[in-house]
Scaffold this active site. Structure first.
Site, mmCIF file in Angstrom:
data_model
loop_
_atom_site.group_PDB
_atom_site.id
_atom_site.type_symbol
_atom_site.label_atom_id
_atom_site.label_comp_id
_atom_site.label_asym_id
_atom_site.label_seq_id
_atom_site.Cartn_x
_atom_site.Cartn_y
_atom_site.Cartn_z
ATOM 1 N N SER A 170 -7.620 -2.193 -8.922
ATOM 2 C CA SER A 170 -6.885 -3.197 -9.682
ATOM 3 C C SER A 170 -7.761 -4.338 -10.204
ATOM 4 C CB SER A 170 -5.750 -3.750 -8.799
ATOM 5 O OG SER A 170 -5.033 -4.713 -9.455
ATOM 6 N N GLY A 186 -9.832 2.069 -9.340
ATOM 7 C CA GLY A 186 -8.480 2.085 -8.769
ATOM 8 C C GLY A 186 -8.181 0.948 -7.823
ATOM 9 N N ASP A 212 0.270 -4.210 -9.166
ATOM 10 C CA ASP A 212 -1.037 -4.864 -9.075
ATOM 11 C C ASP A 212 -0.917 -6.386 -9.196
ATOM 12 O OD1 ASP A 212 -1.782 -2.284 -8.990
ATOM 13 O OD2 ASP A 212 -2.713 -2.221 -10.970
ATOM 14 N N HIS A 255 2.107 5.693 -8.338
ATOM 15 C CA HIS A 255 2.844 5.932 -9.596
ATOM 16 C C HIS A 255 4.353 5.715 -9.421
ATOM 17 C CE1 HIS A 255 -0.498 7.240 -12.140
ATOM 18 N NE2 HIS A 255 -1.013 7.681 -11.003
HETATM 19 C C1 GLA Z 1 -2.411 1.788 -12.029
HETATM 20 C C2 GLA Z 1 -1.328 0.873 -12.570
HETATM 21 C C3 GLA Z 1 -0.353 0.495 -11.453
HETATM 22 C C4 GLA Z 1 0.196 1.745 -10.771
HETATM 23 C C5 GLA Z 1 -0.961 2.631 -10.325
HETATM 24 C C6 GLA Z 1 -0.505 3.944 -9.718
HETATM 25 O O1 GLA Z 1 -3.218 1.113 -11.129
HETATM 26 O O2 GLA Z 1 -1.892 -0.305 -13.098
HETATM 27 O O3 GLA Z 1 0.693 -0.294 -11.984
HETATM 28 O O4 GLA Z 1 1.073 2.431 -11.620
HETATM 29 O O5 GLA Z 1 -1.831 2.930 -11.405
HETATM 30 O O6 GLA Z 1 0.189 3.735 -8.539
#
Ligand code: GLA
Length: 344
Positions: free
Chosen positions: A109, A107, A155, A19
């Site tokens: 991406s 998580g 990401d 974050h």
């Molecule tokens: C998601 C968002 C990223 C990042 C993460 C937390 O994956 O797409 O841009 O903010 O949460 O690190």
């Protein structure tokens, strides 16, 4: 225009700096080998844009690109709209076939990887020259402006510039990055908790808004501009703003220390930083859930150097650092105690 065009892109696991990418901080994504491949071909059945994905049963026919449909196909629509508007190309008569082995909503991406692979295939199909930076920026725009989810640039950068053997140490203030080799004697493992998160429905945007309001009250552009939590006057923020600020400021320090730990090959210290990061994500940023906390505790109990949730939180996966010699025993122990766990 080509007959067929293929665009391939990969997911990532974030090792430290959670974050922080929408708070101007440092992040540490590592590209993984699972990814998304998109194929574009001429649509022989219709004049529309037909979109398929191996992750979903329905086939989507797009008649216009003006607005999103709150549907998995929105990334494809947004990407087509981006190319149409920027390069003045009429986009019709094409089939977009998306095929992925990257799990959705844990998580790693999958959104950015899908988006980048679609954009790569579109620019190939229409023979457009596009730089890597524009590719990352385009995917960021599609996700944030068209689809309406997403955080910072981590990401997209991990997908475009990352490597599976090296950590991408990215400064999200200016998008400068360097690549740092992994540890020789220990391995990062990813554990799916079996609890999916849906980012659009989660509290992600609420957390982002809290960070923005805290930064505004503290008169900084980004929370990561603050070097130490001690210098914040806690009375100037409400309780929730203070808690997110505390996470961001301490996490940014952990990520910088993590870089030194990688360079000096200090995997024990890196692991400790991961667990500290998890505790901060759970207690201060409040994006963990019981299942993720349980897996992190089990990892530490079974001899990992450390562990944390990866990505946005609210479900999804844990990343842990384990000595190479201990990996198979470790996997067995975790699955025995948490049978929904799946090593990725
Ligand atoms: C998601 C968002 C990223 C990042 C993460 C937390 O994956 O797409 O841009 O903010 O949460 O690190």
């Amino acid at each position: 225009m080509q007959n067929n065009a293929i665009g391939k892109s990969f997911g990532r696991v974030n090792l430290l700096g959670e974050h922080l990418d929408y708070n101007g901080g440092y992040v540490m994504p590592l590209q993984i080998k699972l990814g998304v491949e998109t194929k574009i071909s001429e649509n022989k059945q219709s004049n529309n844009i037909t979109i398929r994905s191996n992750d979903y049963d329905d086939i989507f026919e797009a008649y216009n690109l003006e607005s999103k449909n709150h549907h998995w196909s929105d990334f494809a629509l947004g990407s087509c709209k981006y190319i149409r508007d920027k390069y003045h190309i009429e986009i019709k008569d094409i089939s977009i076939d998306i095929s992925s082995d990257l799990p959705i909503g844990i998580g790693l991406s999958s959104s950015a990887a899908t988006n980048i692979s679609i954009l790569k295939s579109l620019v190939k199909y229409f023979q457009i020259e596009i730089s890597e930076v524009e590719l990352a920026n385009a995917a960021f725009d599609v996700e944030n402006k068209f689809v309406g989810v997403g955080g910072g640039m981590m990401d997209q950068y991990a997908s475009v510039f990352g490597e599976s053997g090296k950590v991408l140490y990215l400064n999200t203030l200016n998008n400068d990055y360097e690549k740092i080799p992994l540890f020789n004697t220990s391995t990062f493992l990813i554990i799916d908790s079996g609890i999916k998160r849906i980012l659009e429905q989660s509290d992600f945007n609420k957390k982002k808004d809290l960070c923005i309001s805290a930064a505004k009250k503290l008169k900084v552009d980004f929370l990561s501009n603050i070097s130490d939590i001690e210098i914040i006057d806690s009375n100037s923020l409400n309780k929730n703003e203070y808690k997110v600020a505390k996470h961001v400021v301490t996490e940014n320090k952990r990520t910088k220390n993590g870089k030194d730990a990688l360079i000096t090959n200090n995997d024990k210290y890196f692991g400790r930083l991961m667990t500290e990061s998890h505790n901060s994500l759970a207690k201060d940023f409040e994006v963990s859930i019981d299942e993720l906390d349980t897996i992190v505790s089990l990892c530490n109990e079974f001899g990992a150097y450390g562990a944390k949730l990866t990505g946005a939180g609210f479900g999804g996966a844990v990343v842990t650092l384990v000595e190479n010699d201990k990996v198979s025993e470790f996997k067995k122990n975790i699955i025995e105690r948490y049978n929904k766990a799946k090593f990725i």
